[in-house]
Design a protein around this motif. Structure first.
Motif, short mmCIF file in Angstrom:
data_model
loop_
_atom_site.label_atom_id
_atom_site.label_comp_id
_atom_site.label_asym_id
_atom_site.label_seq_id
_atom_site.Cartn_x
_atom_site.Cartn_y
_atom_site.Cartn_z
N ASP A 1 0.83 -1.21 0.00
CA ASP A 1 0.00 0.00 0.00
C ASP A 1 0.87 1.26 0.00
O ASP A 1 0.57 2.24 -0.70
CB ASP A 1 -0.93 0.01 1.21
CG ASP A 1 -2.02 -1.04 1.12
OD1 ASP A 1 -2.32 -1.51 0.00
OD2 ASP A 1 -2.56 -1.41 2.18
N CYS A 2 1.94 1.26 0.77
CA CYS A 2 2.84 2.42 0.82
C CYS A 2 3.54 2.62 -0.51
O CYS A 2 3.71 3.75 -0.98
CB CYS A 2 3.86 2.25 1.95
SG CYS A 2 3.14 2.35 3.61
N GLN A 3 3.97 1.52 -1.14
CA GLN A 3 4.63 1.63 -2.44
C GLN A 3 3.68 2.14 -3.51
O GLN A 3 4.06 2.94 -4.37
CB GLN A 3 5.22 0.27 -2.84
CG GLN A 3 6.40 -0.14 -1.98
CD GLN A 3 6.85 -1.56 -2.24
OE1 GLN A 3 6.12 -2.37 -2.81
NE2 GLN A 3 8.06 -1.88 -1.82
N ARG A 4 2.43 1.69 -3.46
CA ARG A 4 1.44 2.18 -4.42
C ARG A 4 1.23 3.68 -4.24
O ARG A 4 1.15 4.44 -5.22
CB ARG A 4 0.11 1.43 -4.22
CG ARG A 4 -0.95 1.78 -5.26
CD ARG A 4 -2.25 1.03 -5.05
NE ARG A 4 -2.05 -0.41 -4.98
CZ ARG A 4 -2.20 -1.14 -3.86
NH1 ARG A 4 -2.56 -0.56 -2.73
NH2 ARG A 4 -2.00 -2.44 -3.88
N TYR B 1 1.87 15.81 8.51
CA TYR B 1 1.99 16.72 7.38
C TYR B 1 2.92 16.13 6.35
O TYR B 1 3.15 14.93 6.30
CB TYR B 1 2.45 18.10 7.86
CG TYR B 1 1.33 19.09 7.90
CD1 TYR B 1 0.38 19.05 8.91
CD2 TYR B 1 1.18 20.04 6.90
CE1 TYR B 1 -0.68 19.94 8.93
CE2 TYR B 1 0.13 20.93 6.92
CZ TYR B 1 -0.80 20.88 7.94
OH TYR B 1 -1.85 21.76 7.95
N ALA B 2 3.51 16.97 5.52
CA ALA B 2 4.27 16.49 4.37
C ALA B 2 5.48 15.66 4.75
O ALA B 2 5.93 14.84 3.94
CB ALA B 2 4.69 17.67 3.51
N GLY B 3 6.01 15.84 5.94
CA GLY B 3 7.14 15.02 6.35
C GLY B 3 6.82 13.55 6.33
O GLY B 3 7.66 12.71 6.02
N VAL B 4 5.58 13.21 6.64
CA VAL B 4 5.15 11.81 6.60
C VAL B 4 5.19 11.31 5.16
O VAL B 4 5.61 10.18 4.88
CB VAL B 4 3.73 11.66 7.19
CG1 VAL B 4 3.21 10.24 7.01
CG2 VAL B 4 3.73 12.05 8.66
N VAL B 5 4.80 12.16 4.22
CA VAL B 5 4.82 11.77 2.81
C VAL B 5 6.26 11.51 2.37
O VAL B 5 6.55 10.51 1.70
CB VAL B 5 4.17 12.86 1.94
CG1 VAL B 5 4.29 12.51 0.46
CG2 VAL B 5 2.71 13.05 2.33
N ALA B 6 7.19 12.39 2.74
CA ALA B 6 8.59 12.20 2.38
C ALA B 6 9.14 10.91 2.99
O ALA B 6 9.88 10.17 2.33
CB ALA B 6 9.42 13.40 2.83
N THR C 1 7.65 7.94 0.86
CA THR C 1 7.98 7.83 -0.55
C THR C 1 9.48 7.86 -0.82
O THR C 1 9.92 7.42 -1.89
CB THR C 1 7.33 8.98 -1.34
OG1 THR C 1 7.88 10.23 -0.87
CG2 THR C 1 5.82 8.98 -1.17
N GLY C 2 10.25 8.41 0.10
CA GLY C 2 11.67 8.59 -0.15
C GLY C 2 11.99 9.83 -0.95
O GLY C 2 13.14 10.06 -1.34
N ASN C 3 10.99 10.67 -1.18
CA ASN C 3 11.23 11.91 -1.91
C ASN C 3 12.06 12.87 -1.07
O ASN C 3 11.90 12.92 0.15
CB ASN C 3 9.90 12.58 -2.27
CG ASN C 3 9.19 11.87 -3.38
OD1 ASN C 3 8.91 10.69 -3.28
ND2 ASN C 3 8.88 12.58 -4.45
N PRO C 4 12.92 13.66 -1.70
CA PRO C 4 13.68 14.66 -0.93
C PRO C 4 12.75 15.76 -0.46
O PRO C 4 11.75 16.08 -1.11
CB PRO C 4 14.70 15.18 -1.94
CG PRO C 4 14.05 14.98 -3.28
CD PRO C 4 13.23 13.72 -3.14
#
Length: 202
Positions: free
Chosen positions: A87-90, A140-145, A148-151
């Motif tokens: 689910d996280c990878q998707r 917030y967005a830190g959880v998304v980073a 996903t591994g996004n910078p």
């Protein structure tokens, strides 16, 4: 929100085009997957050190919230863990497609100013107190980073009336740290912050 509005105005004044948009794909299923991965990661860390030290943690070794995560994580099945990872990878792929048309995503870093010391402390009687007190703050967005591994970067462009830095958060495309670093340099040139220090309680 004042910090976010200020950052939007600053970025606009520096020549950036800003559009309002919503993050796609952050469903209840993904939220549940985050919880599953977090508690299983906590259990893995505790089990790793138990093996390294050749002993189980004693009562004073773990904070109450960590102990609660460890106990929950030990009850997650391998199948449930792998489904959560899927689910996280998707979700990461959804974010990657969405960021194809956006250089960076700007949000507040936290949902409120930093909590006072002790506000997010768990107790043995209430081990989930810190989670309830702090969960919404960091959702917030830190959880998304993290997922996903996004910078990403948090930039202290704005300070509240009590002298605390209030960050705004930029999420970049996967592997595109260069855009973040160029923007950080531009923002710091426009509004330097290295000389600023929050007041410290004595």
């Amino acid at each position: 929100m004042a910090a976010l509005d200020d950052a939007v105005a600053l970025c606009s004044s520096l020549g950036h085009d800003l559009v309002e948009t919503e993050l796609p794909g952050l469903t209840a299923e993904v939220g549940a997957a985050i919880g599953t991965v977090f508690v299983t990661a906590s259990a893995w860390i505790v089990e790793y050190w138990s093996r390294r030290l050749d002993r189980a943690p004693s009562d004073g070794d773990l904070e109450p919230l960590t102990r609660a995560y460890w106990e929950r994580g030990r009850r997650v099945s391998a199948a449930a863990y792998l489904l959560a990872i899927e689910d996280c990878q998707r979700f990461a792929r959804v974010v990657a497609r969405w960021l194809n048309g956006i250089d960076l995503w700007l949000t507040p870093t936290l949902s409120m100013p930093p909590a006072m010391i002790g506000e997010m402390t768990s107790t043995a009687d209430d081990p989930l107190r810190a989670l309830r007190a702090g969960g919404a703050t960091v959702a917030y967005a830190g959880v998304v980073a993290n997922l996903t591994g996004n910078p990403a970067m948090s930039v202290p462009l704005w300070w509240n009336d009590t002298g605390l830095p209030i960050g705004v958060h930029f999420l970049g495309r996967y592997g595109d740290e260069a855009t973040l670093l160029r923007l950080a340099g531009q923002l710091e040139s426009a509004r330097p912050w290295a000389h600023r220090r929050p007041p410290l309680a004595s």
